[in-house]
Design a protein around this motif. Sequence first.
Motif, PDB file in Angstrom:
ATOM      1  N   ASN A  35     -26.402 -48.250  37.993  1.00 14.42           N
ATOM      2  CA  ASN A  35     -25.828 -47.325  37.618  1.00 14.42           C
ATOM      3  C   ASN A  35     -26.872 -46.595  37.019  1.00 14.42           C
ATOM      4  OD1 ASN A  35     -23.933 -48.515  38.793  1.00 14.42           O
ATOM      5  ND2 ASN A  35     -23.151 -49.373  37.259  1.00 14.42           N
ATOM      6  N   ILE A  36     -27.976 -47.195  36.183  1.00 12.01           N
ATOM      7  CA  ILE A  36     -29.363 -46.400  35.626  1.00 12.01           C
ATOM      8  C   ILE A  36     -29.261 -45.501  36.082  1.00 12.01           C
ATOM      9  CG2 ILE A  36     -30.481 -46.326  33.476  1.00 12.01           C
ATOM     10  CD1 ILE A  36     -29.987 -48.975  32.435  1.00 12.01           C
ATOM     11  N   LEU A  37     -30.214 -45.847  37.428  1.00 11.97           N
ATOM     12  CA  LEU A  37     -30.935 -45.074  38.303  1.00 11.97           C
ATOM     13  C   LEU A  37     -29.699 -44.039  38.723  1.00 11.97           C
ATOM     14  CD1 LEU A  37     -33.579 -47.660  39.720  1.00 11.97           C
ATOM     15  CD2 LEU A  37     -33.363 -45.591  38.077  1.00 11.97           C
TER      16      LEU A  37
ATOM     17  N   SER B  97     -20.213 -46.106  21.791  1.00 11.41           N
ATOM     18  CA  SER B  97     -20.948 -45.896  22.773  1.00 11.41           C
ATOM     19  C   SER B  97     -20.054 -45.026  24.090  1.00 11.41           C
ATOM     20  CB  SER B  97     -22.936 -45.912  22.971  1.00 11.41           C
ATOM     21  OG  SER B  97     -23.086 -44.844  23.832  1.00 11.41           O
ATOM     22  N   LEU B  98     -19.893 -46.040  24.585  1.00 11.29           N
ATOM     23  CA  LEU B  98     -19.160 -46.319  26.145  1.00 11.29           C
ATOM     24  C   LEU B  98     -17.736 -45.502  25.614  1.00 11.29           C
ATOM     25  CD1 LEU B  98     -18.441 -47.041  28.694  1.00 11.29           C
ATOM     26  CD2 LEU B  98     -17.349 -49.243  27.046  1.00 11.29           C
TER      27      LEU B  98
ATOM     28  N   PHE C 184     -19.408 -38.585  36.599  1.00 13.34           N
ATOM     29  CA  PHE C 184     -18.849 -39.728  37.758  1.00 13.34           C
ATOM     30  C   PHE C 184     -17.438 -40.245  37.542  1.00 13.34           C
ATOM     31  CE2 PHE C 184     -22.089 -42.994  37.443  1.00 13.34           C
ATOM     32  CZ  PHE C 184     -22.624 -42.823  36.418  1.00 13.34           C
ATOM     33  N   ALA C 185     -16.789 -40.130  38.467  1.00 12.01           N
ATOM     34  CA  ALA C 185     -15.778 -39.738  38.765  1.00 12.01           C
ATOM     35  C   ALA C 185     -14.553 -40.210  37.660  1.00 12.01           C
ATOM     36  CB  ALA C 185     -14.806 -40.591  40.575  1.00 12.01           C
TER      37      ALA C 185
ATOM     38  N   TYR D 265     -20.426 -45.560  33.062  1.00  8.60           N
ATOM     39  CA  TYR D 265     -20.107 -45.099  31.465  1.00  8.60           C
ATOM     40  C   TYR D 265     -20.680 -45.442  30.477  1.00  8.60           C
ATOM     41  CZ  TYR D 265     -16.322 -42.935  33.229  1.00  8.60           C
ATOM     42  OH  TYR D 265     -15.209 -42.480  34.763  1.00  8.60           O
ATOM     43  N   TYR D 266     -21.008 -46.962  29.948  1.00  5.75           N
ATOM     44  CA  TYR D 266     -22.356 -47.943  29.535  1.00  5.75           C
ATOM     45  C   TYR D 266     -23.499 -47.108  30.462  1.00  5.75           C
ATOM     46  CZ  TYR D 266     -24.726 -51.659  27.450  1.00  5.75           C
ATOM     47  OH  TYR D 266     -25.843 -52.273  26.928  1.00  5.75           O
TER      48      TYR D 266
END
Length: 574
Positions: free
Chosen positions: A302-304, A11-12, A22-23, A353-354
């Motif tokens: 990171n998820i939020l 997935s990653l 994301f940058a 990314y994860y």
Amino acid sequence: MTFSLNWRVLSLSLLLVGGSAFAADGAPKTAPVAAAHAASLRPGHAAVASANFHATEAGLEVLAKGGNAFDAAVAVAATLSIVEPESSGTGGGFMAVLHRAKDGRNIFIDARETAPAAVNPKDYLNPDGSPNRDTALRGPLSSGIPGQPAGLVLLSSRYGRLPLAQSLAPAIRIARDGFQPDERLRGAIAGTQKDLERWPASAAKYLPGGKPPAEGAVWRDPDQARTLELLAAHGHDGFYRGEVAQKLVKAVRAAGGNWTLADLAGYQAKERTPISVDYRGYKIVTAPPPSSGGVAIAEILNILSGYDLTKMDAATRAHYIIEAMRRAFRDHNDYLGDPDFVQMPLDMLLSPYYAAGLRQGILPDKATPSSMLPRAEAPEPGMHTTHFSIIDADGNMAAVTSTVNYTMGSAFVAAGTGVLLNDEMDDFALVPNKPNVYGLLGSAANAPAPGKRMLSSMSPSIVIGADRTAVIGSPGGSTIITQVLEGILHFIDGESAQQIAAHKRFHHQYLPDVVNVEEGTFDAATGDALTKMGYTLKPRESWGFMNVVTWDRKANQLDAASDPRRPSGLGKVQ
């Protein structure tokens, strides 16, 4: 839904190829934190927040004598060992996130306990192979080699201004002259009286005249005063070698434990690189393994970061936070352990990314059932850890979470030392995929081994924004992680130290698949909406006592707050 490591890596990889929000360097697209600017300022005064007013006053006393935040941290931790032994102490350990103002350096101190060399997993099993809760939680077999004394020596010698003896002086004075135990300590002693009565030194210390100290009684701790005096005079060797070490080993082995003098002599507190994550223009500096807390908090944030929580109604906001908690705790159970023993996929777990891949599995209006491991119910844990926060006049900061694990630790006092030993061995996965006292599961990554540090939920954190900074942490077993997370979110939303410490809380840890909720957290409409999404809301009375210090650098104003759930706590600006 069961995910394997290969699926997660695939997935990653797909996300890396396909791109995301994301940058190019993997950082979320948020405004950069003005860290250099923050490091150049100083508040000119100091603030301390802890769970006991004696400890807060000890920290302020050391600051007034010319000490810095790190000297004050030694004073607060040592004093809590005297006045709040149900939660932390000389026989336990701590984790600390520090910020040094002169160069902007962030530091993590790992003073976590370690397993003795003779550790044997069979000691923690019943004849039928089920976990033996008694040997895991009570008596000397439940105790890891203490880390707090070594951590205090490291903190003082590398980062303090004052001699260690001066920073330990308030705790030694209180232990020698006495204090009046508060209601919570008296209640903890009463609640563990049967366990304390099993060992003569424990009963002699905590049950004078055969019962807990009475309200208003003055309670002295001369043996621990002597132990701290030897630590002050001889540093590391004052505890881990010589008189104290010999008494500890003699007492432990006489009661069926397996410590050796070599276990004590070989213990070292360690410096590690803290975890940093950017979220909405703030840098969160938090605890790395052997804490699971920092990894989980970073993964949740990171998820939020893919959502705008500020534009959501209360139920939708809670839904996304719960789902992020659920996924982070699943990874907590799978991968994390002592970094000196275990290779962990931290690059993956901390990757935005994860997190983006995990985000794809969250439905906008429905709970995701937790089904990877068998459901496991655990008794409701109390809040048997402590946290304090400090900012000094120069802008040095200390976020310190200290523990003996469960209430009154192992209930075992080593005769002649005054030291109440921890019961941190239960934080290992003593029986893989069976819950510990906090309901947390573990894998081989957190299995016990000689000299290994057990995984912890302690999550001391510092949050640095362009204009505002917070030093934050909480006790609370497995709920430490989610309470600190929620405190960070509230701070970023602009709330004050008092608002953050008092805020109602909720918690999800993957298994058991319930949302623990403090009364008043959700109104009726929000609770109904979450129930319709598929959540099981379970009331919970016990929550950690959060202690927060904030610094508004625009106004150059410090604010300190101790959790109102603990009346004897004190947050004070000097």
